[in-house]
Scaffold this motif. Structure first.
Motif, PDB file in Angstrom:
ATOM      1  N   THR A 126       2.923 -29.273   9.796  1.00  0.00           N
ATOM      2  CA  THR A 126       2.456 -30.636  10.036  1.00  0.00           C
ATOM      3  C   THR A 126       3.592 -31.639   9.849  1.00  0.00           C
ATOM      4  OG1 THR A 126       0.333 -29.961   9.078  1.00  0.00           O
ATOM      5  CG2 THR A 126       0.683 -32.316   9.415  1.00  0.00           C
ATOM      6  N   ALA A 127       4.301 -31.513   8.734  1.00  0.00           N
ATOM      7  CA  ALA A 127       5.304 -32.511   8.359  1.00  0.00           C
ATOM      8  C   ALA A 127       6.623 -32.333   9.106  1.00  0.00           C
ATOM      9  CB  ALA A 127       5.537 -32.458   6.854  1.00  0.00           C
ATOM     10  N   ALA A 128       7.177 -31.134   9.051  1.00  0.00           N
ATOM     11  CA  ALA A 128       8.510 -30.916   9.609  1.00  0.00           C
ATOM     12  C   ALA A 128       8.501 -30.870  11.133  1.00  0.00           C
ATOM     13  CB  ALA A 128       9.097 -29.617   9.054  1.00  0.00           C
ATOM     14  N   MET A 129       7.445 -30.298  11.720  1.00  0.00           N
ATOM     15  CA  MET A 129       7.431 -30.101  13.172  1.00  0.00           C
ATOM     16  C   MET A 129       6.711 -31.224  13.914  1.00  0.00           C
ATOM     17  SD  MET A 129       9.203 -27.460  13.301  1.00  0.00           S
ATOM     18  CE  MET A 129       9.797 -26.360  12.038  1.00  0.00           C
ATOM     19  N   TRP A 130       5.535 -31.596  13.430  1.00  0.00           N
ATOM     20  CA  TRP A 130       4.757 -32.629  14.138  1.00  0.00           C
ATOM     21  C   TRP A 130       5.215 -34.035  13.744  1.00  0.00           C
ATOM     22  CZ3 TRP A 130      -0.433 -34.983  12.619  1.00  0.00           C
ATOM     23  CH2 TRP A 130      -0.992 -35.695  13.687  1.00  0.00           C
ATOM     24  N   HIS A 131       5.309 -34.298  12.436  1.00  0.00           N
ATOM     25  CA  HIS A 131       5.815 -35.601  11.995  1.00  0.00           C
ATOM     26  C   HIS A 131       7.331 -35.716  12.179  1.00  0.00           C
ATOM     27  CE1 HIS A 131       2.166 -36.069   9.042  1.00  0.00           C
ATOM     28  NE2 HIS A 131       1.862 -36.403  10.269  1.00  0.00           N
ATOM     29  N   ASP A 132       7.987 -34.589  12.440  1.00  0.00           N
ATOM     30  CA  ASP A 132       9.433 -34.541  12.669  1.00  0.00           C
ATOM     31  C   ASP A 132      10.211 -35.063  11.465  1.00  0.00           C
ATOM     32  OD1 ASP A 132      11.689 -33.942  14.328  1.00  0.00           O
ATOM     33  OD2 ASP A 132      11.950 -36.078  14.703  1.00  0.00           O
ATOM     34  N   LEU A 133       9.750 -34.756  10.272  1.00  0.00           N
ATOM     35  CA  LEU A 133      10.377 -35.307   9.068  1.00  0.00           C
ATOM     36  C   LEU A 133      11.687 -34.608   8.752  1.00  0.00           C
ATOM     37  CD1 LEU A 133       7.297 -35.820   6.732  1.00  0.00           C
ATOM     38  CD2 LEU A 133       8.504 -37.499   8.138  1.00  0.00           C
ATOM     39  N   GLU A 134      12.612 -35.423   8.244  1.00  0.00           N
ATOM     40  CA  GLU A 134      13.917 -34.945   7.819  1.00  0.00           C
ATOM     41  C   GLU A 134      14.196 -35.471   6.415  1.00  0.00           C
ATOM     42  OE1 GLU A 134      16.474 -36.521  10.796  1.00  0.00           O
ATOM     43  OE2 GLU A 134      15.813 -35.125  12.369  1.00  0.00           O
ATOM     44  N   GLU A 135      15.225 -34.942   5.803  1.00  0.00           N
ATOM     45  CA  GLU A 135      15.616 -35.352   4.457  1.00  0.00           C
ATOM     46  C   GLU A 135      15.794 -36.874   4.391  1.00  0.00           C
ATOM     47  OE1 GLU A 135      16.259 -34.313   0.525  1.00  0.00           O
ATOM     48  OE2 GLU A 135      15.913 -32.888   2.170  1.00  0.00           O
ATOM     49  N   GLY A 136      15.092 -37.506   3.451  1.00  0.00           N
ATOM     50  CA  GLY A 136      15.246 -38.940   3.246  1.00  0.00           C
ATOM     51  C   GLY A 136      14.324 -39.822   4.061  1.00  0.00           C
ATOM     52  N   ASP A 137      13.576 -39.255   4.993  1.00  0.00           N
ATOM     53  CA  ASP A 137      12.610 -40.062   5.740  1.00  0.00           C
ATOM     54  C   ASP A 137      11.597 -40.680   4.781  1.00  0.00           C
ATOM     55  OD1 ASP A 137      13.104 -40.223   8.494  1.00  0.00           O
ATOM     56  OD2 ASP A 137      12.481 -38.152   8.812  1.00  0.00           O
ATOM     57  N   ILE A 138      11.092 -41.854   5.159  1.00  0.00           N
ATOM     58  CA  ILE A 138      10.003 -42.485   4.414  1.00  0.00           C
ATOM     59  C   ILE A 138       8.775 -42.453   5.310  1.00  0.00           C
ATOM     60  CG2 ILE A 138       9.181 -44.574   3.268  1.00  0.00           C
ATOM     61  CD1 ILE A 138      12.106 -45.340   2.814  1.00  0.00           C
ATOM     62  N   HIS A 139       7.808 -41.637   4.916  1.00  0.00           N
ATOM     63  CA  HIS A 139       6.658 -41.382   5.795  1.00  0.00           C
ATOM     64  C   HIS A 139       5.389 -42.052   5.281  1.00  0.00           C
ATOM     65  CE1 HIS A 139       4.027 -39.392   8.642  1.00  0.00           C
ATOM     66  NE2 HIS A 139       3.209 -39.181   7.636  1.00  0.00           N
ATOM     67  N   LEU A 140       4.679 -42.698   6.199  1.00  0.00           N
ATOM     68  CA  LEU A 140       3.393 -43.318   5.891  1.00  0.00           C
ATOM     69  C   LEU A 140       2.295 -42.723   6.753  1.00  0.00           C
ATOM     70  CD1 LEU A 140       1.425 -45.452   4.767  1.00  0.00           C
ATOM     71  CD2 LEU A 140       2.343 -47.074   6.445  1.00  0.00           C
ATOM     72  N   THR A 141       1.319 -42.099   6.109  1.00  0.00           N
ATOM     73  CA  THR A 141       0.049 -41.761   6.729  1.00  0.00           C
ATOM     74  C   THR A 141      -0.992 -42.664   6.088  1.00  0.00           C
ATOM     75  OG1 THR A 141       0.501 -39.468   7.382  1.00  0.00           O
ATOM     76  CG2 THR A 141      -1.777 -40.005   6.851  1.00  0.00           C
ATOM     77  N   ALA A 198      -1.024 -29.429  18.889  1.00  0.00           N
ATOM     78  CA  ALA A 198      -0.193 -30.627  18.716  1.00  0.00           C
ATOM     79  C   ALA A 198       0.780 -30.792  19.867  1.00  0.00           C
ATOM     80  CB  ALA A 198       0.584 -30.553  17.399  1.00  0.00           C
ATOM     81  N   THR A 199       1.264 -32.019  20.001  1.00  0.00           N
ATOM     82  CA  THR A 199       2.403 -32.307  20.855  1.00  0.00           C
ATOM     83  C   THR A 199       3.605 -32.495  19.931  1.00  0.00           C
ATOM     84  OG1 THR A 199       0.953 -33.469  22.407  1.00  0.00           O
ATOM     85  CG2 THR A 199       3.317 -33.811  22.655  1.00  0.00           C
ATOM     86  N   PHE A 200       4.555 -31.588  20.040  1.00  0.00           N
ATOM     87  CA  PHE A 200       5.745 -31.629  19.197  1.00  0.00           C
ATOM     88  C   PHE A 200       6.873 -32.375  19.900  1.00  0.00           C
ATOM     89  CE2 PHE A 200       3.548 -27.711  17.811  1.00  0.00           C
ATOM     90  CZ  PHE A 200       3.393 -28.013  16.462  1.00  0.00           C
ATOM     91  N   LYS A 201       7.915 -32.693  19.145  1.00  0.00           N
ATOM     92  CA  LYS A 201       9.028 -33.464  19.687  1.00  0.00           C
ATOM     93  C   LYS A 201       9.724 -32.736  20.833  1.00  0.00           C
ATOM     94  CE  LYS A 201      12.984 -36.244  18.175  1.00  0.00           C
ATOM     95  NZ  LYS A 201      13.863 -36.601  17.032  1.00  0.00           N
TER      96      LYS A 201
END
Length: 544
Positions: A218-233, A345-348
């Motif tokens: 969910t986080a790494a692939m769909w939200h495309d999160l990387e080190e240091g990102d600030i994520h808001l759900t 999901a639709t991934f990047k």
């Protein structure tokens, strides 16, 4: 343990990415305790605008202290604990503490009434409740009807009789709660979510300790999160969606969880201001939120966004294009249930198709099936079903204490979601709605979401619910129940304009032949439209 790579396209993703979970996995021990103590874990902004940052050491220590304190009070492995904590910081500490013990948290929404509390406490055999002070009065009113409820922990306010003060309780616990041979993990039960079903008592959805590991996808692939990102759900913590976007996967992907604990009415301009001030880089919210945001003057905000996702209902094309035009980025849709994690999901690495939920997530063998359990041809509607003859990481164990309900959806090697979709020539899935919500009119089967999406694309419409109205000739008529935007009034002229508008955006046979205007739509406490309630009211109205 959890690593992210880049993928050229969907085929490459499926070929190389395999969701995995370590043996005997427990998020508190295997992820939280392995984190660098001084690294920022969470940024919290409360309803007064006060901003605080917390590192992993804070959660490592507070979760251990609370776990020790709760054990001293008699909370043990297997106990069921209701949490009503809005988006408070304490939610994360309490969840992590209960994971250490093996007691089962039951995150619950703040809108629960006295009746809701007593029903759920008895139904789920809940023995403890941890909530903020604003909820205590309702619990006190309900607890006389709940003989099994015997532990009460209050956060904030003057402590009520019979309640433990959270901070005082925490102070009695040691900062170390080491793993032992009896510590929970793996297939042990971990968390219960009440489903947000629109009929009857919600079901108790049980996930085991491998569940958090599946949220890396969910986080790494769909939200495309990387080190240091600030994520808001944006989700409140009373629902499963909060752990999709505010917890497990985000920390595993190296991101910082951002929490805005707002109370009262949602104000889109305030959200945009919060996102700008706190340099939010990735964002996830339901399409309804995006619909409100694109009505604002987005050029006024210097946002730091680089990737945005959406789920929970159908995204209409006009919102997709408005967002893309404003920020030069698409919205990536996804689909899942309380019973699952992200499953489509639709991934990047994919080209988004506005209105499509995407393609099956690696690790989820998904088929669209008819009423006889046969796969439907491409282009035809079918129920979304998941192959379960092998373990599926992220799929629920059972409906707690209800084997018959579990057996009604898990049988013949498949989990039947109860949701309908069709697949296009590229394998993208297009969500149609719950099986009970489909409308059968003049031989056509019509999904409500497509018609609702067309309606809310019109400037005059804030919300819409589409249902079937009994008709002797067509079987059912398409009916729309509509909430108008400020400045618009119901009229025959507006009705005709909306009907024409829908005919132009969808197939002509899908337009609503009946439109009713209301001030608000009936909804569950999770915000889902109660179409069944609309249908039942219509039956009484039109048959009387």
């Amino acid at each position: 343990m959890f690593t992210k790579e880049e993928y050229a396209d969907y085929a490459d993703l499926c070929a190389r990415y395999k969701p995995e979970c370590p043996e005997n996995f427990n998020f508190s021990y295997d992820v939280l305790d392995a984190m660098e103590p001084g690294k920022t874990a969470l940024i919290h902004v409360d309803d007064d605008g006060v901003r605080r940052e917390y590192d992993f050491k804070f959660f490592q220590e507070t979760s251990s202290k609370l776990a020790n304190a709760l054990v001293k009070e008699g909370v043990k492995k297997g106990d069921r604990v209701m949490l009503v904590l809005y988006r408070r910081l304490e939610y994360w500490t309490v969840m992590l503490a209960l994971h250490r013990i093996g007691a089962l948290p039951i995150p619950s929404p703040s809108l629960l009434t006295k009746k809701d509390i007593s029903q759920r406490v008895n139904y789920a055999k809940i023995s403890a409740i941890i909530c903020e002070d604003s909820i205590c009065a309702r619990v006190d009113e309900a607890k006389g009807d709940c003989p099994g409820l015997n532990h009460f922990v209050q956060i904030d306010g003057e402590t009520n009789d019979g309640w433990h003060d959270y901070e005082e309780l925490m102070a009695t616990g040691d900062v170390s709660f080491p793993r032992t041979a009896d510590s929970p993990g793996g297939d042990d039960p971990m968390v219960i979510f009440f489903s947000s079903g629109t009929t009857g008592l919600p079901k108790m959805v049980l996930h085991n300790f491998s569940y958090p590991a599946s949220h890396f996808t969910t986080a790494a692939m769909w939200h495309d999160l990387e080190e240091g990102d600030i994520h808001l759900t944006l989700s409140e913590t009373g629902w499963a969606k909060s752990v999709w976007g505010k917890f497990y996967g985000q920390w595993m992907a190296g991101a910082v969880v951002f929490v805005w604990d707002f109370r009262g009415k949602f104000e889109p301009a305030h959200l945009l201001q919060i996102m700008e001030e706190n340099k939010i880089t990735t964002f996830c919210a339901p399409p309804t939120v995006y619909r409100f945001l694109v009505r604002e003057d987005l050029s006024k905000y210097a946002l730091s966004l680089r990737h945005c996702t959406t789920a929970g209902e159908l995204l209409n094309e006009s919102v997709f294009h408005a967002w893309e035009k404003a920020f030069n980025m698409p919205l990536y849709e996804g689909y899942g249930q309380t019973e699952t994690t992200l499953q489509v999901a639709t991934f990047k690495c994919m080209t988004p198709k506005p209105g499509s939920i995407g393609r099956p997530v690696p690790g989820w063998d998904i088929a669209l099936m008819d009423d006889e359990g046969k796969k439907v041809p491409q282009g035809e509607e079918g129920e979304i079903c998941i192959r379960i003859d092998k373990p599926v990481l992220g799929l629920f164990d059972s409906y707690m204490d209800e084997p018959e309900k579990t057996a009604s959806v898990k049988f013949d090697g498949w989990y039947h979601t109860g949701d309908k979709a069709w697949a296009d020539e590229d394998g993208y899935l297009w969500f149609m709605g719950r099986t009970d919500d489909l409308i059968k009119s003049s031989g056509y089967r019509i999904g409500p979401f497509e018609v609702e999406s067309a309606l809310v694309a019109h400037d005059s419409v804030i919300e819409a619910a589409v249902t079937g109205l009994p008709d002797e000739v067509r079987g059912q008529l398409v009916k729309a129940t509509v909430v108008l935007a400020p400045g618009y009034e119901p009229s025959e002229e507006l009705t005709k304009a909306l009907q024409t508008y829908v005919r132009e955006l969808t197939a002509p046979y899908k337009y609503p032949r009946v439109i009713e205007y209301v001030d608000d739509l009936p909804k569950t406490i999770s915000g889902k439209i109660k179409r069944k309630e609309i249908r039942e009211a219509d039956l009484k109205k039109y048959n009387s």
